[in-house]
Design a protein around this motif. Structure first.
Motif, mmCIF file in Angstrom:
data_model
loop_
_atom_site.group_PDB
_atom_site.id
_atom_site.type_symbol
_atom_site.label_atom_id
_atom_site.label_comp_id
_atom_site.label_asym_id
_atom_site.label_seq_id
_atom_site.Cartn_x
_atom_site.Cartn_y
_atom_site.Cartn_z
ATOM 1 N N GLU A 71 -10.639 -33.523 -14.318
ATOM 2 C CA GLU A 71 -11.972 -34.024 -13.968
ATOM 3 C C GLU A 71 -12.092 -34.308 -12.472
ATOM 4 N N ASP A 72 -11.043 -34.856 -11.888
ATOM 5 C CA ASP A 72 -11.063 -35.134 -10.453
ATOM 6 C C ASP A 72 -11.170 -33.835 -9.664
ATOM 7 N N GLY A 73 -10.373 -32.848 -10.040
ATOM 8 C CA GLY A 73 -10.414 -31.567 -9.352
ATOM 9 C C GLY A 73 -11.747 -30.863 -9.523
ATOM 10 N N SER A 88 -14.201 -36.770 -3.840
ATOM 11 C CA SER A 88 -14.381 -36.644 -5.282
ATOM 12 C C SER A 88 -15.451 -37.631 -5.733
ATOM 13 N N GLY A 89 -16.327 -37.192 -6.612
ATOM 14 C CA GLY A 89 -17.356 -38.075 -7.160
ATOM 15 C C GLY A 89 -17.132 -38.373 -8.624
ATOM 16 N N ASP A 130 -21.993 -31.039 -6.753
ATOM 17 C CA ASP A 130 -23.304 -31.267 -7.360
ATOM 18 C C ASP A 130 -23.216 -31.660 -8.828
ATOM 19 N N ALA A 131 -22.030 -31.609 -9.402
ATOM 20 C CA ALA A 131 -21.878 -31.918 -10.821
ATOM 21 C C ALA A 131 -21.607 -33.409 -11.014
ATOM 22 N N LEU A 132 -22.152 -33.972 -12.074
ATOM 23 C CA LEU A 132 -21.828 -35.346 -12.468
ATOM 24 C C LEU A 132 -20.692 -35.256 -13.483
ATOM 25 N N VAL A 133 -19.488 -35.589 -13.050
ATOM 26 C CA VAL A 133 -18.278 -35.428 -13.864
ATOM 27 C C VAL A 133 -17.807 -36.813 -14.315
#
Length: 271
Positions: free
Chosen positions: A3-5, A47-48, A12-15
């Motif tokens: 998920e971090d990667g 990272s988001g 732009d993705a909400l992970v």
């Protein structure tokens, strides 16, 4: 790690990564320390990723109360992380929406207690979702006349509602204001100063938390919030901590002892 990667590769993705219990983050500690908390400092790697960690003292034992907010706050500096504990559904929604659309792209840790899913006070009207915005510090909407308030209790997360019920039972409505911090780091000093402005006459400011004295946000806040808040409001601010006794485990394993600690905690916070 995946998920971090993914979040690094697709800004732009909400992970989101959700643990079943807060202690599941213990197994991810290597990823957390080496990549999530320090990736930007070491490699300028942004990272988001959002970590949803169930955490709350609900009488279910240590494994239900073990997201270890104190560890996360110990990792915080230079705006590298955001640590949040929303107290309403709308606040949670606006937090995720803000996280997805602003350009900070930093990891976000959210403490998500299970009991608030069925807490009747922790509700939001449809208009709260369709209007408004993310607010890292919230007012106490029950206070009609701030001049009658003689004590202000700061808190975060679900304890807001336990305090509200204990306040009503003690006949202290209108006399004690309860202000929730929806974000613990970065400290929402300006937002909190604005919410405290109506209570400039109050010198009894307390921080109430579910966790034992050596855990949760208290140690971090005691070292950082009073000086920052004093500068923001232009007067000396002192903060008293109200916690469970210091402990080696995140919570007690006995429901009766949990309830006894809860009653004592409410008394110390409100009286």
């Amino acid at each position: 790690g995946f998920e971090d990667g993914y979040s690094v590769a697709d800004p732009d993705a909400l992970v989101c990564w959700e643990a079943q219990f807060g202690d599941f983050a213990n197994g991810a500690q290597t990823i957390i320390d080496e990549f999530i908390a320090s990736g930007k400092a070491k490699w300028s790697q942004a990272s988001g990723v959002v970590l949803l960690l169930p955490h709350g003292h609900e009488g279910q034992g240590p494994d239900h109360s073990s997201a270890r907010l104190e560890r996360w706050l110990n990792l915080c500096s230079e705006g590298a992380l955001a640590i949040c504990q929303p107290s309403t559904p709308a606040s949670h929604f606006h937090l995720l929406r803000q996280h997805a659309f602003v350009d900070w792209h930093r990891p976000l840790v959210i403490a998500t207690p299970k009991s608030m899913l069925r807490e009747q006070l922790a509700v939001s009207a449809p208009a709260d979702f369709t209007g408004g915005s993310w607010r890292p510090a919230l007012p106490d909407p029950s206070i009609a006349d701030p001049s009658q308030v003689r004590r202000v209790v700061l808190c975060s997360g679900k304890i807001r509602w336990e305090l509200a019920k204990a306040r009503a039972a003690a006949g202290l409505d209108g006399q004690v204001a309860i202000l929730p911090l929806e974000r613990l780091y970065p400290l929402p000093v300006e937002s909190l100063a604005a919410e405290l402005a109506p209570y400039a006459h109050v010198d009894d400011l307390r921080w109430a938390q579910d966790e034992p004295e050596n855990q949760g946000a208290w140690w971090f806040l005691s070292q950082n919030l009073p000086s920052a808040l004093s500068q923001a409001v232009g007067r000396d601010v002192r903060l008293r901590g109200v916690t469970r006794p210091a402990a080696s485990a995140p919570a007690v394993g006995s429901l009766s002892l949990h309830n006894a600690q809860e009653r004592e905690l409410m008394n110390q916070a409100l009286l």
